[in-house]
Write an enzyme that holds these catalytic residues in place. Structure first.
Site, PDB file in Angstrom:
ATOM      1  CE  LYS A 115      -4.374  -1.584   1.504  1.00  0.00           C
ATOM      2  NZ  LYS A 115      -5.534  -1.503   2.439  1.00  0.00           N
ATOM      3  CE  LYS A 198      -6.487  -8.524  -1.190  1.00  0.00           C
ATOM      4  NZ  LYS A 198      -7.098  -8.135   0.186  1.00  0.00           N
ATOM      5  CE  LYS A 201     -13.274  -3.415   0.895  1.00  0.00           C
ATOM      6  NZ  LYS A 201     -12.048  -3.117   1.812  1.00  0.00           N
TER       7      LYS A 201
HETATM    8  P1  ATP Z   1      -8.543  -3.423  -0.064  1.00  0.00           P
HETATM    9  O1  ATP Z   1      -8.279  -3.850  -1.265  1.00  0.00           O
HETATM   10  O2  ATP Z   1      -8.844  -2.054   0.238  1.00  0.00           O
HETATM   11  O3  ATP Z   1      -7.252  -3.470   0.839  1.00  0.00           O
HETATM   12  P2  ATP Z   1      -9.765  -5.843   0.616  1.00  0.00           P
HETATM   13  O4  ATP Z   1     -10.658  -6.013  -0.578  1.00  0.00           O
HETATM   14  O5  ATP Z   1      -8.680  -6.546   0.771  1.00  0.00           O
HETATM   15  O6  ATP Z   1      -9.410  -4.378   0.782  1.00  0.00           O
HETATM   16  P3  ATP Z   1     -10.431  -5.942   3.284  1.00  0.00           P
HETATM   17  O7  ATP Z   1     -11.388  -5.152   3.906  1.00  0.00           O
HETATM   18  O8  ATP Z   1      -9.086  -5.603   3.655  1.00  0.00           O
HETATM   19  O9  ATP Z   1     -10.743  -6.048   1.985  1.00  0.00           O
HETATM   20  O10 ATP Z   1     -10.794  -7.283   3.711  1.00  0.00           O
HETATM   21  C1  ATP Z   1     -11.964  -7.797   4.248  1.00  0.00           C
HETATM   22  C2  ATP Z   1     -11.995  -9.434   4.137  1.00  0.00           C
HETATM   23  O11 ATP Z   1     -12.219 -10.115   2.950  1.00  0.00           O
HETATM   24  C3  ATP Z   1     -10.672  -9.994   4.725  1.00  0.00           C
HETATM   25  O12 ATP Z   1     -10.898 -11.037   5.573  1.00  0.00           O
HETATM   26  C4  ATP Z   1      -9.822 -10.438   3.593  1.00  0.00           C
HETATM   27  O13 ATP Z   1      -9.050 -11.373   3.858  1.00  0.00           O
HETATM   28  C5  ATP Z   1     -11.102 -10.896   2.663  1.00  0.00           C
HETATM   29  N1  ATP Z   1     -10.702 -10.480   1.196  1.00  0.00           N
HETATM   30  C6  ATP Z   1     -10.603  -9.385   0.458  1.00  0.00           C
HETATM   31  N2  ATP Z   1     -10.205  -9.527  -0.659  1.00  0.00           N
HETATM   32  C7  ATP Z   1     -10.337 -11.183  -0.926  1.00  0.00           C
HETATM   33  C8  ATP Z   1     -10.220 -11.864  -2.094  1.00  0.00           C
HETATM   34  N3  ATP Z   1      -9.669 -11.359  -3.181  1.00  0.00           N
HETATM   35  N4  ATP Z   1     -10.289 -13.212  -1.768  1.00  0.00           N
HETATM   36  C9  ATP Z   1     -10.525 -13.619  -0.875  1.00  0.00           C
HETATM   37  N5  ATP Z   1     -10.889 -12.832   0.551  1.00  0.00           N
HETATM   38  C10 ATP Z   1     -10.815 -11.748   0.333  1.00  0.00           C
END
Ligand code: ATP
Ligand code: LTN
Length: 333
Positions: A115, A198, A201
């Protein structure tokens, strides 16, 4: 013998619209756990402000995330659902843990490295660097046994364990050592355009993710445009990361096994397979979208849910903070 349920804690940041990665990697697993465990599910708004947020978007998204938890089947009567900033103990424990966390440890966190590279040094806040101490606090406040998260969070959970052990060793056993809980599938949903990354969002390219609230048409378009390969065989293999990811999604949405998929689509190329993946996602998400749209409009019901949650959460969290403060040597009031 008293049969005490094990405790689960997890949370999602309201830093963007939730993707199917958040759904299959996190929320869908939570629904399965709610009968067997004592679960705390939080909207971690204090984490979201580690990068700049527009106030009105943060407000809207916080309530949307809570609505999606409930719409996806996380029952507010069985679980403790709340908003992190409503329970001040999160800020308190974060400060305490800060003083037991080493800069070297925080510097090794891959999420911070990724990040901070993305945002550029000038706008990397101390909060972004320190975020794992807040996350550790979230978990440790509730004597959590298990933390259901995607595999990307493993490093943060390991740090949480190290901090808890450190505190217990310096003083005496106080904090419960938690473990990561990974669901069987969907532990990692990949980016539709770059399937070795991965799905996230906060990606800049909307074609790389599917949102939980994306309309059917958009889902069809994004799946049909998703990156695959020129091999032309539906096979669950590391050499075909795009196809592997679509197979994971079909499995998450329908429960169909990879073997059954390989058989069903033998000799057919990718066109029908992609159509089926899109339709399966639509069928899985539509009822959730409908409930979420209703709930997000029902401010009263939402308020009742997050107030009750904050009361329940505070009672447990305050106890942990008081216990820690006493051991540290603070004078009780
Ligand atoms: P950002 O991209 O803004 O860092 P994020 O999409 O990774 O955010 P978080 O709020 O950090 O979302 O994560 C929330 C939950 O969703 C965590 O348990 C994370 O492991 C899960 N998660 C997020 N993206 C994925 C993915 N692509 N596959 C599986 N689990 C995910
Ligand atoms: N950092 C997590 C979100 C999060 C979390 C938590 C998850 C904050 N606090 C406590 C589990 C337990 C993420 O998924 N990015």
């Amino acid at each position: 013998m008293e049969d005490k349920k094990k405790v689960i804690f997890s949370g999602i940041q309201p830093s963007g619209n939730l993707t199917i990665g958040n759904y299959y990697g996190a929320i869908k697993n939570w629904v399965k756990l709610q009968d067997e465990y004592d679960c705390f599910y939080c909207v971690v708004d204090m984490h979201a402000i580690t990068v700049r947020q527009e106030p009105k978007d943060l407000r809207r998204r916080t309530l949307e995330v809570l609505s999606l938890y409930v719409a996806a089947g996380v029952d507010p009567d069985k679980n403790t659902l709340f908003i992190q900033s409503h329970v001040p103990a999160h800020a308190e424990i974060a400060w305490l843990l800060n003083c037991y966390t080493y800069i070297g440890e925080l510097s090794r966190m891959t999420q911070f490295k990724d990040k901070s590279a993305r945002y550029g040094d000038a706008s990397v806040s101390a909060g972004l660097f320190d975020y794992p101490a807040l996350m550790a606090g979230d978990i440790l406040l509730y004597n959590t046994d298990l933390v259901p998260v995607g595999i990307d969070q493993k490093q943060h959970i390991e740090l949480t364990r190290d901090l808890a052990e450190r505190f217990n060793n310096i003083y005496s056993p106080t904090l419960t050592i938690p473990e990561i809980y990974l669901g069987e599938t969907g532990a990692k949903v990949m980016d539709l355009q770059e399937p070795t990354k991965k799905m996230s969002k906060s990606s800049d390219n909307p074609n790389s993710y599917i949102l939980m609230m994306d309309p059917a048409e958009v889902i069809r378009k994004k799946i049909s445009r998703s990156v695959t390969d020129s091999i032309g065989v539906v096979k669950y293999s590391d050499e075909q990361p795009g196809i592997k990811n679509l197979m994971t999604l079909l499995n998450c949405a329908t429960g169909m096994s990879f073997e059954a998929m390989e058989k069903k689509y033998e000799g057919q190329g990718y066109a029908q397979f992609k159509i089926d993946v899109a339709e399966a996602l639509i069928a899985d998400l539509e009822p959730i979208q409908k409930r979420a749209r209703e709930l997000v409009e029902d401010k009263e019901q939402l308020e009742a849910i997050y107030r009750k949650g904050a009361d329940k959460a505070s009672a447990v969290a305050n106890k942990t903070v008081r216990k820690m403060m006493k051991k540290i040597g603070f004078i009780p009031r």
